[in-house]
Motif scaffolding. Structure first.
Motif, PDB file in Angstrom:
ATOM      1  N   GLY A   1       0.804  -1.221   0.000  1.00  0.00           N
ATOM      2  CA  GLY A   1       0.000   0.000   0.000  1.00  0.00           C
ATOM      3  C   GLY A   1       0.834   1.266   0.000  1.00  0.00           C
ATOM      4  O   GLY A   1       0.341   2.342  -0.325  1.00  0.00           O
ATOM      5  N   LEU A   2       2.089   1.147   0.349  1.00  0.00           N
ATOM      6  CA  LEU A   2       2.973   2.312   0.361  1.00  0.00           C
ATOM      7  C   LEU A   2       3.720   2.446  -0.969  1.00  0.00           C
ATOM      8  O   LEU A   2       3.770   3.513  -1.567  1.00  0.00           O
ATOM      9  CB  LEU A   2       3.988   2.167   1.509  1.00  0.00           C
ATOM     10  N   VAL A   3       4.265   1.308  -1.431  1.00  0.00           N
ATOM     11  CA  VAL A   3       5.182   1.340  -2.572  1.00  0.00           C
ATOM     12  C   VAL A   3       4.445   1.515  -3.903  1.00  0.00           C
ATOM     13  O   VAL A   3       4.820   2.359  -4.725  1.00  0.00           O
ATOM     14  CB  VAL A   3       6.021   0.031  -2.603  1.00  0.00           C
ATOM     15  N   VAL A   4       3.369   0.729  -4.088  1.00  0.00           N
ATOM     16  CA  VAL A   4       2.715   0.704  -5.406  1.00  0.00           C
ATOM     17  C   VAL A   4       2.124   2.071  -5.799  1.00  0.00           C
ATOM     18  O   VAL A   4       2.326   2.513  -6.936  1.00  0.00           O
ATOM     19  CB  VAL A   4       1.656  -0.426  -5.455  1.00  0.00           C
ATOM     20  N   PRO A   5       1.412   2.788  -4.901  1.00  0.00           N
ATOM     21  CA  PRO A   5       0.913   4.108  -5.313  1.00  0.00           C
ATOM     22  C   PRO A   5       2.035   5.051  -5.751  1.00  0.00           C
ATOM     23  O   PRO A   5       1.838   5.868  -6.647  1.00  0.00           O
ATOM     24  CB  PRO A   5       0.215   4.629  -4.056  1.00  0.00           C
ATOM     25  N   HIS A   6       3.219   4.907  -5.143  1.00  0.00           N
ATOM     26  CA  HIS A   6       4.341   5.768  -5.539  1.00  0.00           C
ATOM     27  C   HIS A   6       4.803   5.450  -6.960  1.00  0.00           C
ATOM     28  O   HIS A   6       5.064   6.359  -7.750  1.00  0.00           O
ATOM     29  CB  HIS A   6       5.510   5.588  -4.570  1.00  0.00           C
ATOM     30  N   ILE A   7       4.899   4.153  -7.261  1.00  0.00           N
ATOM     31  CA  ILE A   7       5.321   3.767  -8.622  1.00  0.00           C
ATOM     32  C   ILE A   7       4.262   4.253  -9.619  1.00  0.00           C
ATOM     33  O   ILE A   7       4.583   4.820 -10.663  1.00  0.00           O
ATOM     34  CB  ILE A   7       5.511   2.237  -8.729  1.00  0.00           C
ATOM     35  N   ALA A   8       2.987   4.046  -9.274  1.00  0.00           N
ATOM     36  CA  ALA A   8       1.894   4.456 -10.170  1.00  0.00           C
ATOM     37  C   ALA A   8       1.919   5.970 -10.391  1.00  0.00           C
ATOM     38  O   ALA A   8       1.696   6.449 -11.508  1.00  0.00           O
ATOM     39  CB  ALA A   8       0.554   4.031  -9.579  1.00  0.00           C
ATOM     40  N   ARG A   9       2.222   6.710  -9.321  1.00  0.00           N
ATOM     41  CA  ARG A   9       2.262   8.176  -9.425  1.00  0.00           C
ATOM     42  C   ARG A   9       3.349   8.605 -10.417  1.00  0.00           C
ATOM     43  O   ARG A   9       3.187   9.544 -11.173  1.00  0.00           O
ATOM     44  CB  ARG A   9       2.534   8.755  -8.040  1.00  0.00           C
ATOM     45  N   ARG A  10       4.465   7.885 -10.402  1.00  0.00           N
ATOM     46  CA  ARG A  10       5.548   8.228 -11.339  1.00  0.00           C
ATOM     47  C   ARG A  10       5.153   7.889 -12.775  1.00  0.00           C
ATOM     48  O   ARG A  10       5.630   8.513 -13.714  1.00  0.00           O
ATOM     49  CB  ARG A  10       6.812   7.456 -10.982  1.00  0.00           C
ATOM     50  N   LEU A  11       4.288   6.888 -12.925  1.00  0.00           N
ATOM     51  CA  LEU A  11       3.916   6.465 -14.277  1.00  0.00           C
ATOM     52  C   LEU A  11       2.821   7.352 -14.872  1.00  0.00           C
ATOM     53  O   LEU A  11       2.887   7.724 -16.036  1.00  0.00           O
ATOM     54  CB  LEU A  11       3.436   5.007 -14.261  1.00  0.00           C
ATOM     55  N   VAL A  12       1.793   7.686 -14.073  1.00  0.00           N
ATOM     56  CA  VAL A  12       0.625   8.363 -14.664  1.00  0.00           C
ATOM     57  C   VAL A  12       0.285   9.701 -14.011  1.00  0.00           C
ATOM     58  O   VAL A  12      -0.750  10.289 -14.296  1.00  0.00           O
ATOM     59  CB  VAL A  12      -0.634   7.450 -14.605  1.00  0.00           C
ATOM     60  N   GLY A  13       1.162  10.194 -13.120  1.00  0.00           N
ATOM     61  CA  GLY A  13       0.871  11.478 -12.484  1.00  0.00           C
ATOM     62  C   GLY A  13      -0.053  11.325 -11.288  1.00  0.00           C
ATOM     63  O   GLY A  13      -0.297  10.216 -10.824  1.00  0.00           O
ATOM     64  N   GLU A  14      -0.597  12.462 -10.808  1.00  0.00           N
ATOM     65  CA  GLU A  14      -1.343  12.444  -9.552  1.00  0.00           C
ATOM     66  C   GLU A  14      -2.850  12.526  -9.727  1.00  0.00           C
ATOM     67  O   GLU A  14      -3.572  12.714  -8.744  1.00  0.00           O
ATOM     68  CB  GLU A  14      -0.859  13.592  -8.652  1.00  0.00           C
ATOM     69  N   SER A  15      -3.338  12.432 -10.947  1.00  0.00           N
ATOM     70  CA  SER A  15      -4.785  12.400 -11.140  1.00  0.00           C
ATOM     71  C   SER A  15      -5.324  11.138 -10.471  1.00  0.00           C
ATOM     72  O   SER A  15      -4.873  10.026 -10.766  1.00  0.00           O
ATOM     73  CB  SER A  15      -5.106  12.390 -12.630  1.00  0.00           C
ATOM     74  N   THR A  16      -6.286  11.311  -9.561  1.00  0.00           N
ATOM     75  CA  THR A  16      -6.761  10.157  -8.782  1.00  0.00           C
ATOM     76  C   THR A  16      -7.383   9.091  -9.678  1.00  0.00           C
ATOM     77  O   THR A  16      -7.193   7.894  -9.455  1.00  0.00           O
ATOM     78  CB  THR A  16      -7.781  10.633  -7.727  1.00  0.00           C
ATOM     79  N   ALA A  17      -8.116   9.523 -10.700  1.00  0.00           N
ATOM     80  CA  ALA A  17      -8.756   8.545 -11.597  1.00  0.00           C
ATOM     81  C   ALA A  17      -7.692   7.681 -12.271  1.00  0.00           C
ATOM     82  O   ALA A  17      -7.809   6.447 -12.326  1.00  0.00           O
ATOM     83  CB  ALA A  17      -9.612   9.267 -12.627  1.00  0.00           C
ATOM     84  N   ARG A  18      -6.642   8.338 -12.773  1.00  0.00           N
ATOM     85  CA  ARG A  18      -5.582   7.583 -13.459  1.00  0.00           C
ATOM     86  C   ARG A  18      -4.835   6.683 -12.476  1.00  0.00           C
ATOM     87  O   ARG A  18      -4.494   5.548 -12.797  1.00  0.00           O
ATOM     88  CB  ARG A  18      -4.604   8.547 -14.134  1.00  0.00           C
ATOM     89  N   LEU A  19      -4.610   7.192 -11.252  1.00  0.00           N
ATOM     90  CA  LEU A  19      -3.931   6.368 -10.235  1.00  0.00           C
ATOM     91  C   LEU A  19      -4.758   5.133  -9.909  1.00  0.00           C
ATOM     92  O   LEU A  19      -4.228   4.035  -9.760  1.00  0.00           O
ATOM     93  CB  LEU A  19      -3.720   7.187  -8.963  1.00  0.00           C
ATOM     94  N   LEU A  20      -6.076   5.334  -9.808  1.00  0.00           N
ATOM     95  CA  LEU A  20      -6.943   4.204  -9.445  1.00  0.00           C
ATOM     96  C   LEU A  20      -7.072   3.203 -10.593  1.00  0.00           C
ATOM     97  O   LEU A  20      -7.430   2.051 -10.370  1.00  0.00           O
ATOM     98  CB  LEU A  20      -8.331   4.712  -9.045  1.00  0.00           C
ATOM     99  N   LEU A  21      -6.787   3.656 -11.808  1.00  0.00           N
ATOM    100  CA  LEU A  21      -6.794   2.716 -12.935  1.00  0.00           C
ATOM    101  C   LEU A  21      -5.462   1.982 -13.053  1.00  0.00           C
ATOM    102  O   LEU A  21      -5.423   0.826 -13.473  1.00  0.00           O
ATOM    103  CB  LEU A  21      -7.086   3.463 -14.250  1.00  0.00           C
ATOM    104  N   CYS A  22      -4.390   2.655 -12.663  1.00  0.00           N
ATOM    105  CA  CYS A  22      -3.052   2.072 -12.844  1.00  0.00           C
ATOM    106  C   CYS A  22      -2.593   1.243 -11.640  1.00  0.00           C
ATOM    107  O   CYS A  22      -2.025   0.155 -11.805  1.00  0.00           O
ATOM    108  CB  CYS A  22      -2.056   3.209 -13.105  1.00  0.00           C
ATOM    109  N   ALA A  23      -2.847   1.760 -10.406  1.00  0.00           N
ATOM    110  CA  ALA A  23      -2.257   1.124  -9.214  1.00  0.00           C
ATOM    111  C   ALA A  23      -2.771  -0.304  -8.955  1.00  0.00           C
ATOM    112  O   ALA A  23      -1.959  -1.181  -8.637  1.00  0.00           O
ATOM    113  CB  ALA A  23      -2.484   2.009  -7.991  1.00  0.00           C
TER     114      ALA A  23
END
Lengths: 249, 334
Positions: free
Chosen positions: B263-285
């Motif tokens: 829960g700590l690591v994956v959102p960080h990797i996702a943030r680097r991949l798709v930025g901080e838009s919550t919708a995109r994070l929730l699709l990628c993470a």
């Protein structure tokens, strides 16, 4: 327009606002000036309904505190002093300004897209729309957020010290932009300002705060005629042609 | 320093496709690798036209549930991480920071202490413990204010109390320590398929509701004052997001134990991949988290075979250095 009646606010048991009365004139820029700690940002917090208060804040006769949040957001937009730098594009940020009008399925209508384009165009940052907010300079970021509040399409915009982190040249162009907003686009602006020279140059009306009270509210001409700024801030006024500026006494 | 002309939004479609491909690859690897060698044809046959062969039994009763559990664990903890980091505006927030894991742990060890034979009750106890901890956080934050700092501080305080209670129960009943140790590191071996149904539904619901609220969560990430100005009910939204995060995290704890760092690591990797838009994070993470846990589990099963390293330990080996790098990165940026 906005009418504030007998506003009292306390923070940590300390009385910050002590009976503030203020009425805004439509399509004007009103500058709120005052010494540090006099309650300017608390006043903005009260209008934004984030700081508890006693008294009434009315918008066209209706109590802001009793309005549903989305309706309130369609009438008044507020740009706080501290702004985040998220890793989203400028267009995405400006689009968030349409939040009060967007349904739960997140459908952006043609009207929403037009409002976003229009806001980017007015502020002059259309070329930055694909840039990430966290890569912008302080001034550009402030403009991006201003575009967001414009996309919110409210009649009243409240800005809390928007030029704090800008250099002098950028500050001048930003304040000129605010002048354009109320003169050409018929917006009403309430701007908390720390620079008296800029306030006198750009505002139609000036509200002077001191120790939790509004000690003066009137047109800029009336304010200068009454020497309120000199008395409140202990500054000296100088004039160079049509330009007025202040120095510490 | 980032340059503006480098900051154009990349094609996120390509990133989603890559992450999905990584997930499919990791799932295939998880099904293929094991103590008994099975060919891809045997795996496919077992999945799509099962017979009574040993290969089909291994796939359907052992490897498929384990693969599904790993995917659910990664997805659920990633959703919880994205939500918690978003609504607390703290990139170091995760289910174990706000006390969800410790709550689950205390209820598990209490169950082991009071009802030593009720092994089947452990997932449910974990589930209720996580929710009880979340409820305490919500009640506390409700009294002192739902600011991002308050939620984190209340979580840290609660975690300390719960960990002290766990240590106390361990002291008075040494028999439960061994069973609890397995639960506390997090593992995916021997999970009965039927225990995954309820967590799967809860994780799917949390994901769907989070996606529906994603625009409002993005607004909340701009700060409380701006969010209120944009018509968001900040306290209500923060409470809903914490409940959704707890539902997703507790679902995972109920079958995988206290699996940390995902829960700590994956959102960080996702943030680097798709930025901080919550919708995109929730699709990628979630698919990314599923792929990460699948790979960690496969690694744990094969690295020292036939000895199996629980996925929680593998994740800690990967997650802890990442966490330290994150702290060092923040320090150098400060």
């Amino acid at each position: 327009m906005l009418e504030i009646k007998n506003l009292h606010a306390r923070l940590s048991r300390r009385s910050i606002l002590q009976g503030v009365d203020l009425t805004l004139t439509p399509h004007t820029l009103t500058a709120v000036v005052g010494k540090n700690g006099c309650g300017k940002s608390t006043l903005v917090g009260c209008i934004g309904q984030t700081t508890p208060y006693m008294g009434e804040i009315l918008f066209s006769g209706r109590n802001l505190a009793l309005m549903p949040p989305r309706e309130r957001a369609s009438l008044v937009s507020i740009l706080p002093q501290t702004l985040h730098a998220p890793h989203i594009t400028v267009r995405e940020l400006v689009t968030l300004g349409r939040s009060p009008y967007i349904d739960i399925a997140h459908h952006l209508t043609a009207n929403d897209r037009a409002a976003v384009d229009h806001a980017l165009e007015i502020i002059g940052i259309a070329d930055l729309s694909a840039a990430y907010v966290d890569t912008l300079s302080g001034g550009e970021r402030q403009k991006a957020y201003l575009a967001m509040t414009l996309a919110q399409d409210t009649r009243l915009l409240i800005l809390d010290e928007p030029t704090t982190y800008m250099d002098m040249a950028y500050e001048q162009s930003f304040l000129s932009l605010l002048t354009t907003l109320h003169r050409r686009h018929k917006k009403t602006l309430l701007v908390v300002m720390h620079d008296l020279t800029q306030a006198v140059r750009h505002a139609d009306h000036i509200a002077v705060m001191d120790d939790g009270h509004i000690v003066f509210c009137g047109t800029t001409k009336e304010c200068l005629a009454a020497n309120v700024l000199e008395q409140t801030f202990a500054v000296r006024r100088h004039a160079s042609g049509e330009r007025i500026f202040f120095t510490a006494d | 320093m980032k340059k503006k002309n480098d900051s154009r939004a990349p094609g996120h479609g390509a990133i989603y496709i890559t992450v999905t491909a990584a997930l499919v690859g990791a799932a295939a690897l998880s099904l293929l690798v094991g103590a008994v060698h099975l060919s891809p044809a045997q795996i496919l046959c077992a999945l799509f036209s099962p017979d009574s062969s040993t290969a089909a039994a291994i796939v359907r009763l052992s490897r498929l549930p384990r693969t599904a559990a790993a995917m659910l664990a990664g997805a659920g903890l990633s959703i919880a991480g994205v939500l918690l980091q978003g609504v607390t505006d703290n990139h170091l927030a995760s289910p174990n920071i706000i006390g969800v894991n410790a709550g689950a742990g205390l209820f598990t060890i209490l169950t082991l202490h009071l009802f030593p034979t009720a092994v089947l009750a452990l997932p449910f106890a974990a589930f209720f413990g996580a929710f009880a901890a979340a409820s305490v956080i919500l009640l506390t934050a409700g009294r002192i204010g739902f600011s991002k700092t308050n939620v984190i501080l209340a979580g840290i305080a609660l975690t300390s109390i719960l960990n002290a209670a766990i240590s106390f129960v361990s002291l008075i009943d040494s028999d439960v320590v061994a069973a609890y140790n397995f639960f506390s590191v997090g593992g995916l071996s021997g999970i009965p398929p039927h225990t995954l149904a309820v967590p799967a539904v809860l994780i799917a619901l949390s994901w769907a509701l989070s996606l529906l609220l994603s625009r409002k969560i993005s607004v909340l990430c701009l700060g409380d004052a701006l969010a209120v100005s944009l018509g968001v009910r900040v306290r209500f939204l923060r409470a809903v997001c914490i409940i959704l995060a707890c539902a997703a995290a507790a679902s995972v704890v109920s079958f995988a134990g206290l699996l940390g760092f995902v829960g700590l690591v994956v959102p960080h990797i996702a943030r680097r991949l798709v930025g901080e838009s919550t919708a995109r994070l929730l699709l990628c993470a979630p698919p990314l988290g599923a792929a990460v846990v699948l790979l960690a589990d496969t690694l744990g099963r094969t690295l020292f075979a036939p000895t199996e390293i629980p996925v929680g330990i593998v994740m800690a080996f990967v997650g802890a250095p990442f966490f330290l790098a994150l702290l060092l990165g923040r320090q150098s940026n400060a």
